[in-house]
Scaffold this active site. Structure first.
Site, PDB file in Angstrom:
ATOM      1  CD1 TRP A 151      -0.906   9.679  -8.342  1.00  0.00           C
ATOM      2  CD2 TRP A 151       0.765  10.048  -9.788  1.00  0.00           C
ATOM      3  NE1 TRP A 151      -0.107  10.653  -7.808  1.00  0.00           N
ATOM      4  CE2 TRP A 151       0.921  10.914  -8.687  1.00  0.00           C
ATOM      5  CE3 TRP A 151       1.696  10.113 -10.825  1.00  0.00           C
ATOM      6  CZ2 TRP A 151       1.969  11.825  -8.577  1.00  0.00           C
ATOM      7  CZ3 TRP A 151       2.742  11.020 -10.731  1.00  0.00           C
ATOM      8  CH2 TRP A 151       2.867  11.862  -9.619  1.00  0.00           C
ATOM      9  CG  ASN A 152       4.891   6.370  -9.890  1.00  0.00           C
ATOM     10  OD1 ASN A 152       4.107   5.668  -9.275  1.00  0.00           O
ATOM     11  ND2 ASN A 152       6.192   6.270  -9.737  1.00  0.00           N
ATOM     12  CE  LYS A 175      -7.798   3.895  -3.725  1.00  0.00           C
ATOM     13  NZ  LYS A 175      -7.639   4.421  -5.046  1.00  0.00           N
ATOM     14  N   GLY A 228       2.996   3.768  -2.586  1.00  0.00           N
ATOM     15  CA  GLY A 228       2.515   5.146  -2.613  1.00  0.00           C
ATOM     16  C   GLY A 228       3.336   6.001  -1.683  1.00  0.00           C
ATOM     17  CD  GLU A 250       8.495  -1.746  -2.435  1.00  0.00           C
ATOM     18  OE1 GLU A 250       9.275  -0.776  -2.445  1.00  0.00           O
ATOM     19  OE2 GLU A 250       8.878  -2.920  -2.342  1.00  0.00           O
ATOM     20  CG  LEU A 251       6.181   3.488   2.122  1.00  0.00           C
ATOM     21  CD1 LEU A 251       6.264   3.738   3.604  1.00  0.00           C
ATOM     22  CD2 LEU A 251       4.741   3.511   1.638  1.00  0.00           C
ATOM     23  CB  CYS A 284       9.455   5.484  -5.807  1.00  0.00           C
ATOM     24  SG  CYS A 284       9.765   4.000  -6.769  1.00  0.00           S
ATOM     25  CD  GLU A 385       8.665  10.768  -3.039  1.00  0.00           C
ATOM     26  OE1 GLU A 385       7.598  10.752  -2.401  1.00  0.00           O
ATOM     27  OE2 GLU A 385       9.128   9.763  -3.609  1.00  0.00           O
TER      28      GLU A 385
HETATM   29  P1  NAD Z   1      -0.620   8.197  -2.515  1.00  0.00           P
HETATM   30  O1  NAD Z   1      -0.089   7.711  -1.231  1.00  0.00           O
HETATM   31  O2  NAD Z   1      -1.286   9.520  -2.549  1.00  0.00           O
HETATM   32  O3  NAD Z   1      -1.678   7.169  -3.127  1.00  0.00           O
HETATM   33  C1  NAD Z   1      -1.349   5.811  -3.346  1.00  0.00           C
HETATM   34  C2  NAD Z   1      -2.624   5.004  -3.338  1.00  0.00           C
HETATM   35  O4  NAD Z   1      -3.186   5.011  -2.033  1.00  0.00           O
HETATM   36  C3  NAD Z   1      -3.710   5.528  -4.272  1.00  0.00           C
HETATM   37  O5  NAD Z   1      -4.386   4.455  -4.874  1.00  0.00           O
HETATM   38  C4  NAD Z   1      -4.621   6.256  -3.305  1.00  0.00           C
HETATM   39  O6  NAD Z   1      -5.945   6.409  -3.751  1.00  0.00           O
HETATM   40  C5  NAD Z   1      -4.556   5.341  -2.114  1.00  0.00           C
HETATM   41  N1  NAD Z   1      -4.992   5.945  -0.852  1.00  0.00           N
HETATM   42  C6  NAD Z   1      -4.967   7.247  -0.500  1.00  0.00           C
HETATM   43  N2  NAD Z   1      -5.444   7.398   0.764  1.00  0.00           N
HETATM   44  C7  NAD Z   1      -5.756   6.165   1.212  1.00  0.00           C
HETATM   45  C8  NAD Z   1      -6.293   5.653   2.430  1.00  0.00           C
HETATM   46  N3  NAD Z   1      -6.592   6.452   3.452  1.00  0.00           N
HETATM   47  N4  NAD Z   1      -6.481   4.324   2.548  1.00  0.00           N
HETATM   48  C9  NAD Z   1      -6.165   3.484   1.532  1.00  0.00           C
HETATM   49  N5  NAD Z   1      -5.683   3.919   0.346  1.00  0.00           N
HETATM   50  C10 NAD Z   1      -5.473   5.234   0.183  1.00  0.00           C
HETATM   51  O7  NAD Z   1       0.610   8.136  -3.545  1.00  0.00           O
HETATM   52  P2  NAD Z   1       0.644   8.669  -5.049  1.00  0.00           P
HETATM   53  O8  NAD Z   1       0.697  10.147  -5.013  1.00  0.00           O
HETATM   54  O9  NAD Z   1      -0.402   7.977  -5.848  1.00  0.00           O
HETATM   55  O10 NAD Z   1       2.058   8.086  -5.552  1.00  0.00           O
HETATM   56  C11 NAD Z   1       3.248   8.754  -5.420  1.00  0.00           C
HETATM   57  C12 NAD Z   1       4.036   8.205  -4.236  1.00  0.00           C
HETATM   58  O11 NAD Z   1       4.255   6.814  -4.427  1.00  0.00           O
HETATM   59  C13 NAD Z   1       5.405   8.815  -4.092  1.00  0.00           C
HETATM   60  O12 NAD Z   1       5.668   9.059  -2.734  1.00  0.00           O
HETATM   61  C14 NAD Z   1       6.335   7.732  -4.607  1.00  0.00           C
HETATM   62  O13 NAD Z   1       7.651   7.787  -4.113  1.00  0.00           O
HETATM   63  C15 NAD Z   1       5.628   6.507  -4.162  1.00  0.00           C
HETATM   64  N6  NAD Z   1       6.057   5.365  -4.973  1.00  0.00           N
HETATM   65  C16 NAD Z   1       6.816   4.388  -4.382  1.00  0.00           C
HETATM   66  C17 NAD Z   1       7.266   3.319  -5.145  1.00  0.00           C
HETATM   67  C18 NAD Z   1       8.099   2.224  -4.543  1.00  0.00           C
HETATM   68  O14 NAD Z   1       8.151   1.142  -5.125  1.00  0.00           O
HETATM   69  N7  NAD Z   1       8.752   2.414  -3.414  1.00  0.00           N
HETATM   70  C19 NAD Z   1       6.943   3.245  -6.492  1.00  0.00           C
HETATM   71  C20 NAD Z   1       6.182   4.267  -7.050  1.00  0.00           C
HETATM   72  C21 NAD Z   1       5.733   5.310  -6.267  1.00  0.00           C
END
Ligand code: NAD
Length: 492
Positions: A151-152, A175, A228, A250-251, A284, A385
């Site tokens: 979402w960010n 998605k 995510g 990308e975590l 991130c 984090e």
């Molecule tokens: P999240 O992991 O909660 O969700 C990310 C996506 O995954 C969403 O679309 C969510 O609906 C989906 N999702 C959730 N459960 C799932 C499942 N079981 N199967 C498939 N999809 C599923 O992350 P968030 O809270 O939306 O984002 C914040 C995180 O993202 C932070 O940890 C941040 O560091 C990371 N992030 C990383 C980068 C990067 O480039 N490394 C960039 C931005 C954000």
């Protein structure tokens, strides 16, 4: 109230379950849009459309040059609609209009760059150790790509995936995060206008288990490109491994921003602020651990406080606002929980440390810009984090100490070094375990510069010319140009 539709096979369509869910504006706390609640049936329709487009439709017939032209047209349309898309993102995720419009104005570059790259990927003719054969390689699209985004920064992080994937000839099912789906659905409308054939780009909105899981597990999806949290990334990677699918992850991060005594301290203060308070810390690459050399620690913290104290919270659409709300209510509670954890661990809040209640904050989910000193690297506030405007300041003695602390976390997304000594900068850049190292700057990214994580921060790289290879697979073609078949039971 705006009601959005799914985008499948070039059509706006209602979810098969007939349900929508609310998307809230983090600044007002009010519902502003209704997002389709997709499920496995919608996922199947989208993946079937993407697979048909990949294998039989006009997309499969296009030359790479024609694909590149479509990507560049899409870039032009995004440039035209940048302000509108940025305003939608602000309404949905609460980040500053200044930040989101800068991202949206930059976004076309990804489509121009990968559009240009589409017809410059070459195979090779192979020097062989066998006589009578000629062999060459072809680069073919890896297949249907599932792009799962957080979402960010919804559209920026999506562009990092879809621009190289489409340039490679793949088709995509996205998605987006359930918290910020609107801008991706608006982007989808531009694909038909740009001239993309139906089914090349599809969007199914909804929740992780209802949409994400069936998408990851769909037999016609070849690659999952995920951005995510590391917890979700790990789960998806396990599912994908069982089904032998390609993944890119990308975590999260816990990036160190390291200030040596010989640095330009005024610049380093700006670097520290940009590392943690820009984007309200919801990035991130947040520089959430500020490592300060012992000899300048107290003076540097004073300088930092002088700037950080004046950070203006308020309406993210207002040009003077510097710190907006937290995007989601659960995240808001999580950030406040971490502040309590830091206090219970013995860290000292020298700034903020509470929810934000300034007059301009309305009913939004605000957290005050917060700085903790007295943080040790083994505390949870230094290891986990937070994803909010919470900075942990940690002292160090010398280079070796800085490296031990900087590398002493399970993440490795980014790191920065502030120093006037070029030799030290080079030594540190070699030894820091991070996918990106900035010297005397912070938060610089480009479509040209590879980005990704070491350690638990991810697998694979986005951006830069190599990223297109993440969406290609190599085929080797052997041609017999005169070899005589010998014993058919022996390897040739
Ligand atoms: P999240 O992991 O909660 O969700 C990310 C996506 O995954 C969403 O679309 C969510 O609906 C989906 N999702 C959730 N459960 C799932 C499942 N079981 N199967 C498939 N999809 C599923 O992350 P968030 O809270 O939306 O984002 C914040 C995180 O993202 C932070 O940890 C941040 O560091 C990371 N992030 C990383 C980068 C990067 O480039 N490394 C960039 C931005 C954000």
């Amino acid at each position: 109230m705006q009601r959005y539709s799914l985008r499948i096979n070039g059509q706006a369509c209602a979810p098969q379950g007939g349900a929508w869910f609310a998307s809230q504006n983090p600044y007002t706390g009010e519902t502003w849009a209704e997002i389709p609640r997709g499920d496995a049936r919608d996922v199947d329709a989208a993946v079937q459309a993407a697979h048909a487009a990949l294998t039989t439709g006009p997309w499969a017939e296009l030359t790479a040059t024609q694909r590149g032209a479509l990507l560049r047209t899409l870039g032009d349309l995004i440039a035209r609609d940048a302000a509108k898309l940025a305003a939608t993102e602000v309404r949905d995720n609460g980040k500053l209009f200044a930040e989101m419009s800068a991202q949206l104005n930059y976004l076309p570059q990804w489509f121009y760059y990968y559009g240009g790259l589409a017809d410059k990927v070459q195979g090779s003719t192979l020097p062989l150790d066998k006589k009578g054969y000629f062999a060459f390689t072809r680069n073919e699209p890896v297949g249907v790509v599932a792009a799962i985004t957080p979402w960010n920064s919804p559209l920026l992080l999506l562009a990092w995936k879809i621009a190289p994937a489409l340039a490679a000839g793949c088709t995509v099912v996205v998605k987006p995060s359930e918290f910020t789906s609107a801008s991706t659905l608006e982007l989808a409308e531009l694909f038909e206008e740009a001239g993309f054939p139906p089914g090349v780009f599809n969007v199914v909105t909804g929740f992780g288990q209802e949409v994400g899981t069936p998408l990851v597990e769909h037999p016609l999806v070849s690659k999952i490109s995920f951005t995510g949290s590391d917890a979700t990334g790990r789960l998806i990677n396990e599912q994908a491994a069982r089904l032998l699918k390609h993944t890119a992850m990308e975590l999260g991060g816990k990036s160190p921003n390291i200030v040596f005594a010989d640095a330009d301290l005024d610049q380093a203060v700006f670097g520290a602020i940009s590392g943690i308070f820009a984007a309200t810390g919801q990035t991130c690459i947040a520089g959430s651990r500020l490592l300060v050399q012992d000899s300048i620690h107290d003076a540097f913290v004073e300088k930092l406080l002088a700037v950080a104290r004046s950070a203006r919270m308020g309406d993210p659409m207002h040009p003077d606002t510097q710190v907006g709300p937290i995007t989601t209510e659960p995240q808001y509670r999580k950030v406040l929980d971490y502040i309590a954890i830091a206090r219970s661990e013995g860290a000292t809040a020298v700034l903020g440390g509470a929810k934000g209640e300034a007059p301009g904050c309305g009913k939004g989910w605000f957290v005050q810009p917060t700085i903790f000193t007295g943080v040790r690297n083994d505390m949870r506030i230094a290891q986990e984090e937070v994803f909010g405007p919470v900075l942990s300041v940690i002292r160090f003695q010398d280079e070796a100490d800085a490296l031990r602390i900087a590398n002493g976390v399970r993440f490795g997304l980014a790191a920065a070094v502030w120093t006037g000594d070029i030799a030290r900068a080079l030594r540190m850049s070699e030894r820091l375990q991070a996918g990106t190292v900035w010297i005397n700057t912070y938060r610089a990214v480009s479509f040209m510069a590879p980005f990704g994580g070491y350690k638990d921060s991810g697998l694979g790289r986005e951006n830069g010319s190599d990223a297109i290879r993440e969406y290609l697979q190599t085929k080797t073609v052997w041609i017999n140009s005169g070899a005589v078949t010998g014993n058919p039971f022996v390897l040739r």
